[in-house]
Design an enzyme around this catalytic site. Structure first.
Site, PDB file in Angstrom:
ATOM      1  N   GLY A   1      63.530 -28.366  43.609  1.00 40.43           N
ATOM      2  CA  GLY A   1      62.970 -27.968  44.877  1.00 40.43           C
ATOM      3  C   GLY A   1      63.655 -26.909  45.313  1.00 40.43           C
TER       4      GLY A   1
ATOM      5  N   GLY B   1      66.649 -32.951  51.546  1.00 42.08           N
ATOM      6  CA  GLY B   1      67.200 -31.727  52.016  1.00 42.08           C
ATOM      7  C   GLY B   1      68.292 -31.789  52.938  1.00 42.08           C
TER       8      GLY B   1
ATOM      9  N   PRO C   1      79.567 -40.017  39.835  1.00 42.09           N
ATOM     10  CA  PRO C   1      80.009 -38.828  39.366  1.00 42.09           C
ATOM     11  C   PRO C   1      79.298 -38.115  38.221  1.00 42.09           C
ATOM     12  CG  PRO C   1      81.633 -40.983  39.302  1.00 42.09           C
ATOM     13  CD  PRO C   1      80.245 -41.329  39.703  1.00 42.09           C
TER      14      PRO C   1
ATOM     15  N   THR D   1      75.832 -37.488  38.070  1.00 39.81           N
ATOM     16  CA  THR D   1      75.057 -36.649  38.452  1.00 39.81           C
ATOM     17  C   THR D   1      75.581 -35.574  39.670  1.00 39.81           C
ATOM     18  OG1 THR D   1      74.277 -38.371  39.989  1.00 39.81           O
ATOM     19  CG2 THR D   1      72.781 -37.769  38.065  1.00 39.81           C
TER      20      THR D   1
ATOM     21  N   LYS E   1      79.450 -37.745  51.646  1.00 39.41           N
ATOM     22  CA  LYS E   1      78.903 -36.735  52.366  1.00 39.41           C
ATOM     23  C   LYS E   1      77.961 -35.873  51.293  1.00 39.41           C
ATOM     24  CE  LYS E   1      83.470 -35.803  54.736  1.00 39.41           C
ATOM     25  NZ  LYS E   1      84.648 -34.837  55.081  1.00 39.41           N
ATOM     26  N   GLY E   2      77.118 -35.123  52.160  1.00 42.58           N
ATOM     27  CA  GLY E   2      76.118 -34.567  51.035  1.00 42.58           C
ATOM     28  C   GLY E   2      76.795 -33.526  50.108  1.00 42.58           C
TER      29      GLY E   2
ATOM     30  N   GLY F   1      74.398 -31.779  47.805  1.00 44.80           N
ATOM     31  CA  GLY F   1      73.448 -31.011  47.188  1.00 44.80           C
ATOM     32  C   GLY F   1      73.587 -29.521  47.367  1.00 44.80           C
ATOM     33  N   GLU F   2      74.153 -29.036  48.644  1.00 46.28           N
ATOM     34  CA  GLU F   2      74.107 -27.661  49.020  1.00 46.28           C
ATOM     35  C   GLU F   2      75.622 -27.088  49.108  1.00 46.28           C
ATOM     36  OE1 GLU F   2      70.666 -27.098  52.061  1.00 46.28           O
ATOM     37  OE2 GLU F   2      71.419 -28.938  51.914  1.00 46.28           O
TER      38      GLU F   2
HETATM   39 MO1  MOS Z   1      67.360 -27.958  51.069  1.00 47.93          MO
HETATM   40  S1  MOS Z   1      67.389 -25.943  51.473  1.00 47.93           S
HETATM   41  O1  MOS Z   1      68.011 -28.544  52.324  1.00 47.93           O
HETATM   42  O2  MOS Z   1      65.862 -28.567  50.622  1.00 47.93           O
END
Ligand code: MOS
Length: 700
Positions: A233, A510, A594, A596, A663-664, A666-667
């Protein structure tokens, strides 16, 4: 409540993995339907103006064409929708590539051929598509960046800069970039009476449902959105774009028939959002000891005339370091182009490039080691909110990375290491990303002792339902582990169900918020379930909960931190730039899975490498369109571009962020990665590149 980890922290393969690798996990476009129809759009060939006529006769005559819809013949949508969701509702054209007609046919090839036969004539109007920071038409301080003010000033930064012992002033530029997940945006839509059923490649089934209900004037309960598996995504599948509305609109004209639309790769560059280009003026002032006295980060960037989207580029500079005075501003150029959207670490990704390169330049000007400079400016409390940190281990990340990267043996002199015709250098940059919790995810826990799922008299199984999305980040595994720990049972006794609005509302995959928001809801539902039924429930016993507020939200500032290290080699003759080695050290609370998590960090770092060296959407402002709109022209890092990449995380025990202590992640992997590479390139060559992507011509 704080969970005791059993499953959390243990490597867990993706439960859906075997189905995925066997090709049996259904992605949206593969949703089976009897005699589906295929949509192909006709797109505007001007950036601004009006459609004056559409001749569909040749398309209508083609064998297999069921329908050609134009703004004159399309069903009407509700008025109360996002400006770019009003597909085929008027003759106005506000961007190149906008949908102006759509063909439905019995095969995708026929639809595409017929779309090519539609003749459109236009009355073109003047447009603006170039980002010009001197334009008189810039949105000002009353714009908002992700809900926060565009401008934020503390103290008198200009006076502080004037009085600083050492100052650095520089302008950094980042380009327009496009999300390009492997799976393009896809919608499969059918109207069953007044019900709309949609299989969609989305990061947020609930948000898609909300947007479609709004567009068609339906109650949300009359829209089903299903997305059990999503092929990537990066943010563009967070919001809903015109393609989804168009497919549902076209399906409305053929009731009971399933309409499928998968964007072509080229269409991925037209209508589903992008990261806007930024121009960042950064100034840092410091005393002779390297303590910051002023930070200014003034940004001008792209947006669309029809809908404001402000990349929160300078937000990174509001909380990263302590400085006596600070100013951050955003000015936005409303252009006649598509609407930008969130792209992995919106704000932090481009903003950290300017901010963390400037820190490197300041370290050079002061003659202070760049890690030491960051350590000296470590805040006591969060400079933005004035709150203590729930946990902040940036310094530990920097120190651990320095150890692993042999930083102490580094000669700080730029252009001092030539090996076999390549200049080598190393660089560092810091990263942070907020801990985000979205409200409103509904979770349900149900005991299943009999039937297909249960095993009769034996131990109970638990069905856990939540409309979460797995876009590849590993929600299937992580939420299974969280549910198991919350119910205090082995993971084998959890049957997770996600990706369907049948399970209620849920926030998106997100903002690196998924595990926090969904996990907190699942934990709450599990707690209620156990309070009510204990650990020996009857078949069908169930409890539900909605994401609780974080009771510590007003007490602590909550962020994940990280440190990137990069080694860069630049060919002395050709300027070719390579990144043989990267290391990311992160402090992001408890790591739920750990296996993923490592992939997520690596993926973020790879995307940062890609931004540093490759990615750039080239907008031809004469026509308002992206010219390199395919993988031949839009370069993304491939395996051959990625050298040795290592990820490490520090154990961090944070009882304030959520019941999981996570904590997140993904980014944060992308934040600062490009700056570390640019800083290493400077160390290698003595050439400071302040504009992404860094290409070989910069070194010649
Ligand atoms: Mo992301 S840019 O938080 O889907």
């Amino acid at each position: 409540m704080t969970l005791t980890p059993h499953a959390m922290g243990t490597a867990m393969p993706r439960p859906e993995g075997p189905e995925k690798v066997r090709g049996r996990a259904p992605y949206a476009f593969e949703h089976p339907a009897a005699e589906p129809l295929y949509l192909f759009p006709v797109q505007a060939a001007i950036p601004r103006g009006r459609v004056t006529a559409i001749d569909t006769s040749a398309a209508d005559a083609l064998d297999g064409v069921v329908l050609v819809l134009t703004p004159e013949t399309a069903p009407r949508l509700s008025d109360a929708i996002d400006p770019d969701h009003g597909v085929l509702q008027s003759a106005q054209v506000h961007q190149y590539g906008q949908y102006v007609a759509a063909v439905v046919a019995t095969t995708s090839e026929t639809a595409r051929e017929a779309a090519d036969l539609v003749r459109v004539t236009y009355a073109q109007e003047p447009h603006v598509a170039a980002l010009d920071e001197d334009s008189s038409e810039l949105y000002g301080p009353d714009t908002l960046v992700t809900g926060a003010p565009a401008d934020d000033t503390r103290g008198d930064p200009d006076a502080a800069l004037a009085g600083a012992a050492v100052t650095v002033r520089a302008t950094y530029r980042t380009p327009m970039e496009h999300h390009e997940p492997m799976e393009p945006h896809t919608t499969v839509a059918v109207w069953e009476g007044e019900r709309l059923v949609v299989h969609e490649a989305t990061q947020a089934v609930s948000w898609t449902r909300q947007a479609l209900a709004g567009a068609f004037g339906l109650a949300e309960d009359d829209v089903d959105v299903v997305a059990p598996h999503v092929g990537g995504g990066f943010g563009s599948k967070g919001g809903t774009h015109p393609n989804t509305v168009l497919t549902a609109l076209v399906a409305r004209a053929v009731p009971g028939r399933t309409v499928k639309y998968a964007l072509t790769r080229q269409q991925m560059f037209d209508l589903v959002g992008y990261r806007p280009a930024t121009i960042q003026h950064v100034a840092l002032g410091a005393d002779a000891d390297g303590r910051l006295t002023a930070i200014t980060h003034d940004v001008v960037e792209q947006s669309s005339r029809i809908q404001e989207f402000v990349e929160p580029t300078a937000a990174f500079s509001r909380g990263m370091y302590e400085a006596g005075a600070r100013r951050t501003t955003h000015r936005v150029a409303p252009l006649d182009i598509g609407v930008p959207t969130y792209m992995r670490a919106p704000g932090e990704a481009p903003g950290s490039f300017g901010a963390e390169c400037a820190m490197d330049e300041l370290a050079g000007a002061l003659g202070v080691d760049p890690i030491e400079l960051r350590v000296r400016n470590e805040p006591e409390v969060d400079p933005e909110q004035g709150l203590p940190y729930s946990s902040r281990n940036l310094v530990a990340c920097l120190r651990r990375g320095a150890e692993r990267f042999d930083w102490s043996r580094r000669d700080p002199t730029p252009r001092s290491r030539l090996v076999d015709g390549w200049w080598h250098g190393t660089g560092v940059a810091a990263a942070s990303f907020p801990v985000v919790r979205f409200p409103g995810s509904e979770a349900r826990v149900r005991a299943a002792r009999n039937g297909a799922l249960g095993n009769g008299a034996g131990a109970p199984r638990y069905v856990v339902e939540i409309a979460a999305s797995d876009i590849g980040q590993g929600a299937w595994a992580a939420l299974t582990a969280i549910a198991a720990d919350a119910l205090d049972v082995p993971v084998e006794r959890i049957d997770l169900a996600i990706g369907d609005t049948a399970f209620g509302s849920a926030s998106p995959a997100g903002g690196s918020s998924g595990t926090t928001s969904w996990g907190a809801a699942i934990t709450e539902a599990a707690e209620r379930f156990r309070d009510k039924y204990g650990d020996d429930p009857d078949d069908g016993d169930e409890a539900d909960a909605t994401t609780p507020d974080n009771p510590w939200a007003a007490e602590y500032a909550m962020h994940a931190y990280g440190a990137h290290f990069a080694e860069v080699a630049v060919h002395a003759d050709t300027g070719e730039i390579r990144v043989p080695r990267m290391l990311g050290v992160f402090a992001a609370g408890r790591i739920v899975n750990p296996l993923t998590a490592r992939s997520q960090f690596l993926g973020g770092m790879t995307m940062g490498l890609s931004a540093a060296l490759h990615e750039e959407s080239v907008l031809d402002d004469r026509f308002g369109h992206v010219v390199n709109r395919d993988f031949a022209g839009y370069h993304i890092a491939t395996c051959a571009d990625v050298g040795r990449m290592d990820v490490e995380w520090l154990d961090e025990d944070d009882p304030y962020v959520n019941p999981m202590g996570s904590k997140g992640i993904g980014e944060i992997g992308i934040v600062g990665a490009a700056a570390a590479i640019a800083n290493a390139a400077h160390h290698a060559t003595g050439v400071r590149v302040r504009s992404l992507p860094i290409t070989l011509d910069a070194f010649l």
